[in-house]
Scaffold this motif. Structure first.
Motif, short mmCIF file in Angstrom:
data_model
loop_
_atom_site.label_atom_id
_atom_site.label_comp_id
_atom_site.label_asym_id
_atom_site.label_seq_id
_atom_site.Cartn_x
_atom_site.Cartn_y
_atom_site.Cartn_z
N ARG A 101 2.05 2.83 8.37
CA ARG A 101 1.04 3.06 7.34
C ARG A 101 1.38 4.33 6.57
NH1 ARG A 101 -2.72 7.08 8.52
NH2 ARG A 101 -2.19 8.07 10.49
N ASP A 127 -0.62 2.03 0.10
CA ASP A 127 -1.51 1.14 0.85
C ASP A 127 -2.90 0.98 0.24
OD1 ASP A 127 0.67 0.99 2.46
OD2 ASP A 127 -0.22 2.02 4.18
N HIS A 183 -4.91 -1.50 -1.50
CA HIS A 183 -4.82 -2.93 -1.81
C HIS A 183 -6.10 -3.50 -2.43
CE1 HIS A 183 -0.87 -3.35 -0.12
NE2 HIS A 183 -1.26 -2.68 0.93
N ASP A 241 -10.28 0.57 -0.70
CA ASP A 241 -9.22 1.46 -0.21
C ASP A 241 -9.12 2.70 -1.10
OD1 ASP A 241 -8.56 -0.51 1.63
OD2 ASP A 241 -6.95 -1.34 0.40
N GLU A 290 -0.69 -10.89 0.55
CA GLU A 290 -0.12 -9.55 0.61
C GLU A 290 1.25 -9.59 -0.04
OE1 GLU A 290 -0.95 -6.46 2.90
OE2 GLU A 290 -2.77 -7.21 1.93
#
Ligand SMILES: Cc1cc2nc3c(=O)[nH]c(=O)nc-3n(C[C@H](O)[C@H](O)[C@H](O)COP(=O)(O)O)c2cc1C
Length: 336
Positions: free
Chosen positions: A185, A207, A209, A213, A331
């Motif tokens: 991560r 990260d 997304h 977030d 993803e």
């Protein structure tokens, strides 16, 4: 409201949502496509080699093509030779870009030998590069870094301070190491450490997304802007959703009709521009974008065997003429 606006001297990002530079993806067509969907306050070119620019390499010149619609726009360069980088930055300014950015994050073997994240291991050289570029241009100068070479060599705060002392005007932090690649991560706590250590704007990346977030990134780091990479090609509405989420507290998911219009629009733009490799880009985009669409594998297969951009557009038209439904978007597959 988080990320409402950020000014880097005379350049105002409204909102402070940035499309990350992505080689092979963020060309002029993709950038305009994202911009037209709304909610994106700054776009950046793919990284361009300073050595290629000085040789007037055709590919480098193509990477630096942009239209007025794309403003504000920043051009990202990479390299390791201070004088050449300074000259390349001057060329960027002469081309009318609003800002110039230096890549200090690329993990590719070919690149780390001559710049990218390789420079995070040579801070004296980095200092000379910062001063060289700073002295060469009047437009805002920013940098984009990874957190360091490895877990044993985390240099984000050190580089940020060096950058600030050298007149760099903002720093984007992707808090993964070079050795980490895209695994694990992003360690947002390093973004917070950088934010607490310097006065220049800090751009948080890694990260993000979905809009929630971005909210968490802001809450955990206090960063001044958010930069979105891999989520953009799988969910090009992301920027619009971010703007809606922060202003109204909620956002909507695209309908089937939206999805159709979106893929059709992007393909139409690619076909009209007749850019080299348009068919390859169509295939690439289809494979990210159709993962969330029912029978998407069928469309992907058909698009993969097409030979001409017009043929792809017809395939998309035919496909969406039938009933489609939309499970969640896929993803983005991380590169190695
Ligand atoms: C296909 C691809 C190409 C990329 N090219 C660049 C680049 O040219 N310059 C750069 O600074 N970062 C590049 N990156 C890194 C992204 O800008 C970003 O820092 C990284 O993907 C983390 O953000 P994300 O989690 O939102 O994707 C690239 C990433 C991907 C996936």
């Amino acid at each position: 409201m988080p990320f409402e606006e950020l000014s880097i001297r005379k350049v105002t990002l409204r909102p402070a949502h940035i499309l990350a530079p992505m080689a092979g993806i963020t060309d002029t067509v993709f950038r305009r496509f994202i911009k037209r969907l709304g909610g994106c306050g700054l776009i950046m070119t793919e990284f361009v080699s300073s050595e290629g620019m000085l040789r007037r390499n055709l590919k480098s010149e193509r990477f630096l093509y942009y239209t007025e619609e794309e403003r504000p726009i920043s051009a990202q360069i990479f390299g390791a030779e201070p004088a050449h980088l300074a000259e390349a930055a001057r060329m960027i300014e002469d081309l009318g870009f609003d800002m110039v950015d230096l890549n200090l994050g690329c993990p590719a073997k070919k690149v780390v030998k001559c710049g990218g994240s390789g420079l995070l291991r040579d801070l004296p050289l980095l200092g000379r590069i910062f001063h060289g570029i700073r002295g060469a241009v009047k437009i805002p100068f920013t940098v984009k870094i990874r957190s360091g070479w490895s877990d044993e060599e985390i240099v984000a705060v050190e580089v940020a301070k060096l950058a600030e002392d050298s007149g760099v005007e903002a720093i984007a932090v992707h808090p993964r190491t070079r050795l980490q690649g895209f695994s694990g991560r992003a360690r947002w706590e390093l973004i917070r450490e950088v934010k607490q250590s310097v006065g220049i704007p800090v751009i948080g990346n890694g990260d993000v997304h979905k809009p929630e977030d971005a909210r968490a990134l802001f809450d955990q780091t206090g960063c001044d802007a958010v930069m979105i990479g891999r989520a953009a090609p799988t969910n090009p509405w992301m920027f619009r959703q971010l703007a809606d989420y922060f202003s109204a507290g909620h956002y909507t998911e695209p309908t089937d009709a939206d999805r159709y219009r979106l893929i059709r629009t992007y393909y139409q733009m690619l076909a009209e521009e007749e850019i080299p490799g348009a068919i390859g880009k169509m295939k690439q985009f289809a494979s990210w974008f159709t993962h969330g669409v029912r029978n998407g594998a069928d469309l992907r297969r058909r698009v993969q065997s097409a030979n001409h951009p017009r043929e792809v557009i017809t395939l998309v038209d035919d496909f969406f003429a039938g009933p489609v439904t939309s499970p969640p978007l896929a993803e983005f597959p991380a590169p190695l």
